[in-house]
Every structure is written in structure tokens, then in C-alpha cells.
Design an enzyme around this catalytic site. Sequence first.
Site, short mmCIF file in Angstrom:
data_model
loop_
_atom_site.label_atom_id
_atom_site.label_comp_id
_atom_site.label_asym_id
_atom_site.label_seq_id
_atom_site.Cartn_x
_atom_site.Cartn_y
_atom_site.Cartn_z
NE ARG A 77 -3.50 0.01 2.76
CZ ARG A 77 -4.15 0.13 3.92
NH1 ARG A 77 -4.22 -0.90 4.75
NH2 ARG A 77 -4.74 1.25 4.25
CG ASN A 109 -8.60 8.38 4.68
OD1 ASN A 109 -9.41 7.48 4.92
ND2 ASN A 109 -8.88 9.39 3.87
CG ASP A 111 -4.32 8.66 2.58
OD1 ASP A 111 -4.22 9.69 3.26
OD2 ASP A 111 -5.34 8.40 1.90
CG HIS A 126 -8.67 4.07 11.71
ND1 HIS A 126 -9.62 3.79 10.75
CD2 HIS A 126 -9.35 4.13 12.88
CE1 HIS A 126 -10.81 3.69 11.31
NE2 HIS A 126 -10.68 3.91 12.60
CB CYS A 153 12.51 -1.31 18.43
SG CYS A 153 12.40 0.05 19.60
N GLY A 193 -16.76 11.21 2.55
CA GLY A 193 -16.13 10.02 1.98
C GLY A 193 -15.94 8.86 2.93
N1 APR Z 1 -15.83 11.33 -2.85
C1 APR Z 1 -16.48 11.11 -1.68
N2 APR Z 1 -16.81 9.88 -1.25
C2 APR Z 1 -16.47 8.83 -2.01
C3 APR Z 1 -15.80 8.97 -3.24
C4 APR Z 1 -15.47 10.30 -3.66
N3 APR Z 1 -14.85 10.54 -4.81
N4 APR Z 1 -15.60 7.73 -3.77
C5 APR Z 1 -16.12 6.85 -2.89
N5 APR Z 1 -16.65 7.51 -1.83
C6 APR Z 1 -17.32 6.96 -0.62
C7 APR Z 1 -18.03 5.65 -0.83
O1 APR Z 1 -19.35 5.86 -1.33
C8 APR Z 1 -18.03 5.09 0.59
O2 APR Z 1 -19.16 5.54 1.32
O3 APR Z 1 -16.30 6.66 0.30
C9 APR Z 1 -16.76 5.66 1.19
C10 APR Z 1 -15.64 4.66 1.37
O4 APR Z 1 -16.02 3.74 2.37
P1 APR Z 1 -15.01 2.66 2.95
O5 APR Z 1 -14.28 1.99 1.85
O6 APR Z 1 -15.80 1.80 3.89
O7 APR Z 1 -13.94 3.55 3.74
P2 APR Z 1 -14.02 4.14 5.23
O8 APR Z 1 -15.38 4.59 5.58
O9 APR Z 1 -12.92 5.13 5.33
O10 APR Z 1 -13.65 2.86 6.09
C11 APR Z 1 -13.48 3.01 7.47
O11 APR Z 1 -12.62 0.79 7.60
O12 APR Z 1 -11.27 -1.03 7.08
C12 APR Z 1 -11.38 0.13 7.60
O13 APR Z 1 -9.60 1.04 8.74
C13 APR Z 1 -10.27 1.10 7.50
O14 APR Z 1 -10.30 3.44 8.00
C14 APR Z 1 -10.99 2.40 7.32
C15 APR Z 1 -12.36 2.12 7.95
#
Ligand code: APR
Length: 244
Positions: A77, A109, A111, A126, A153, A193
Site C-alpha cells: 500500500r 485514513n 495515507d 487509525h 526498534c 467520503g
Molecule cells: N468522494 C467522496 N466519497 C467517495 C468517493 C469520492 N470521490 N468515492 C467513494 N466515496 C465513498 C463511498 O461511497 C463510501 O461511502 O467513500 C466511502 C468509502 O467507504 P469505505 O471503503 O468503507 O472507507 P471508510 O469509511 O474510510 O472505512 C473506514 O474501515 O477497514 C477500515 O480502517 C479502515 O479506515 C478504514 C475504515
Amino acid sequence: MQSLVNPTIPGELRRKIVDARRVLVLTGAGVSAESGVPTFRGGGKSAVWKGMPFDVISSAGMVSRDLPAVWEWFDYRRELLKSLRPNRAHEEIARWQDRFEKLTVVTQNVDGLHQLAGSNNVIELHGSIWRARCISCSSRFEISRTQSRPDICADCGDRLRPDVVLFGELLPSGAFEMAAEAAAECELCFVIGTSGLVYPAAGLPEIAKAAGACVCEVNPERTPLSASCDHVLTGNAGEVLPLL
Ligand code: APR
């Protein structure tokens, strides 16, 4: 990436934005989707991490069972992230530091793209893919973009693991408390998002709402949080945020 709908920004929301002094922004994988970072569960037109059962490989149990496999997943990643840049959503959020008296950015995130776009004091619920942590003494080490990552470490000689929160693990001490405090005192809360499925992060908009804040979601798809939001702006973060 095309937005599904180009939302009109309601006048009431515009007024809130002008008046708000304390603002909380909660972001998830979707905010980085337009940079090319795959999301975890899809949504919109985002790609998902392929071939990796992330809730298995990213689990607390996996660190004790097979730490090299966990590193392999995170090294992969990190390698992908090296060539990716913040998008308009990250940039817009970074600009909001000058727009509001107090802006708190809370991200799920790992990242580092908010910081790369110029956001300061980001609460990383996270953790970060750009740090390693000792499995014994918890010392933390930055992982450089250009040099190979440390394995051992420097303080106690034990093995390092990614400094990220894996499934089945607690959030870093104090991070959620700080975010919850900001949620309880904000006047305006943006939820951008995120699928809103992972707690306790998904509880922050509820805290903000219960304390009287206006809550606005930005997402191309509806989520379990949508129904309780005051405004739902349907579209990609990189296209919607510059309209605000
Ligand atoms: N702009 C805004 N939202 C978007 C876009 C975009 N361009 N593209 C996708 N999305 C939305 C999707 O519709 C979805 O609701 O982003 C969301 C992504 O959801 P997940 O993949 O579940 O990500 P997240 O909510 O950050 O997950 C939470 O789960 O596994 C874990 O630790 C990981 O931090 C992460 C946590």
C-alpha cells in the site's frame, strides 16, 4: 471520475458556513479516491483494494501469527501511495484552516494525504502507514518515502509493526477523546467520503448532532449516516467541496 449528481448547495448551508466558527471535518477513504487510493468497501466509482481480504490481513491476530505478511500488505500500500498526490478535496480542506476560527480534521485514513495537502494537526484515528511502532516498547519511527523502512526498534531491539489500527485493536490513546471533544463543541460537522460503518469514528457525527451542530455529508452514495444528516451533498468530494 464523474459525479453522479452535481449538487446545488442549499442557502441554509451556505449561511451556516459563513457563520460557523468551530468546524469538524471527518474523512474516510472516499476523500482519497480521486487521488487513486482504493477504498475498502467501494461506493461511488472508487476502486477497492483487490485480492486482499483486508479484515483478515489487517487484523490484530495477524500481527502475532504472521507479522511479515502484515508488513507485505502495508509495504504494498505504501509503494502505491508514493506516486499519488492530494486531490482537490484534500486541498480545499487544507484551505479551510484559514476560513474557520477553529477547524479540526479527523481522518480514518492512514495515507498522510491531508498533511501532504497542508492540513496541520490532523487527528489520525487509525494511525499512519508512514510510521512503524515497536511491538514491545511502543516507540514510534517515521518511515521515509525514499529510504527502506526500519525493521528493528532502535530503542529496545524488538520487532516493529505498522503504526496503524488493525481490526480488533483499540484506537491510539487520546485520539478519539480529542475528536469527540471537537465534535461536541463544533457548530458545523462535515462527514466526507466514509461509509460510516466503522465505530467509534462513525459516532462522531452523532456526537456533533446531539450537541446541536449542523451535520453535512459529502458522498456519491447514501450511507447509514445520511438519514440523520441535515444536508446530504451527493457527489465526489473533489467536485463538491470547491463549490462550498
Ligand atoms: N468522494 C467522496 N466519497 C467517495 C468517493 C469520492 N470521490 N468515492 C467513494 N466515496 C465513498 C463511498 O461511497 C463510501 O461511502 O467513500 C466511502 C468509502 O467507504 P469505505 O471503503 O468503507 O472507507 P471508510 O469509511 O474510510 O472505512 C473506514 O474501515 O477497514 C477500515 O480502517 C479502515 O479506515 C478504514 C475504515
